[in-house]
Design a protein around this motif. Structure first.
Motif, short mmCIF file in Angstrom:
data_model
loop_
_atom_site.label_atom_id
_atom_site.label_comp_id
_atom_site.label_asym_id
_atom_site.label_seq_id
_atom_site.Cartn_x
_atom_site.Cartn_y
_atom_site.Cartn_z
N THR A 3 0.73 -1.26 -0.04
CA THR A 3 -0.08 0.00 -0.06
C THR A 3 0.76 1.27 -0.05
O THR A 3 0.54 2.33 -0.85
N CYS A 10 1.17 6.86 -6.67
CA CYS A 10 0.07 7.94 -7.04
C CYS A 10 0.69 9.46 -6.94
O CYS A 10 0.17 10.17 -7.35
N LEU A 20 -8.23 8.72 -7.52
CA LEU A 20 -8.17 7.39 -7.19
C LEU A 20 -9.59 6.53 -7.28
O LEU A 20 -9.87 5.32 -7.19
N ASP A 21 -10.82 7.22 -6.82
CA ASP A 21 -12.06 6.79 -6.98
C ASP A 21 -12.54 6.46 -8.50
O ASP A 21 -13.23 5.46 -8.61
N LEU A 23 -9.96 5.49 -10.81
CA LEU A 23 -9.03 4.60 -11.25
C LEU A 23 -8.25 3.39 -10.59
O LEU A 23 -8.80 3.04 -9.38
N THR A 24 -8.06 2.33 -11.50
CA THR A 24 -7.86 1.00 -10.92
C THR A 24 -6.51 1.11 -10.56
O THR A 24 -5.42 1.74 -11.01
N ILE A 25 -6.02 0.11 -9.78
CA ILE A 25 -4.52 -0.38 -9.36
C ILE A 25 -3.89 -0.59 -10.61
O ILE A 25 -2.76 0.00 -10.86
N GLY A 26 -4.24 -1.33 -11.66
CA GLY A 26 -3.67 -1.67 -12.68
C GLY A 26 -3.37 -0.34 -13.84
O GLY A 26 -2.33 -0.44 -14.43
N LEU A 27 -4.52 0.25 -13.69
CA LEU A 27 -4.29 1.67 -14.52
C LEU A 27 -3.28 2.40 -14.10
O LEU A 27 -2.50 3.25 -14.62
N ASN A 29 -0.88 1.53 -12.14
CA ASN A 29 0.48 0.82 -12.36
C ASN A 29 1.04 1.18 -13.85
O ASN A 29 2.18 1.63 -14.33
N ASP A 30 0.06 1.07 -14.84
CA ASP A 30 0.26 1.43 -16.33
C ASP A 30 0.83 2.72 -16.34
O ASP A 30 1.58 3.20 -17.37
#
Length: 54
Positions: A3, A10, A20-21, A23-27, A29-30
């Protein structure tokens, strides 16, 4: 990924808690990976003919 590392990424990307509401974690990271690759210089770039041949 932990975390704290996720939150650090971020902050480095300039994302807010409201972002962050959406976006996903993967997005995230990308986005971070693409930002790190911004300074890469490639020897050659593909042309339209290369894409057509593919």
């Amino acid at each position: 990924m932990t975390t704290p590392l996720f939150l650090l990424r971020c902050v480095q990307l300039g994302l807010s808690m409201g972002d962050l509401d959406l976006l996903t974690i993967g997005l995230v990271n990308d986005m971070f990976t693409e930002r790190e690759n911004d300074d890469c210089n490639y020897d050659s770039l593909a042309t339209q003919e290369d894409f057509d041949a593919f």
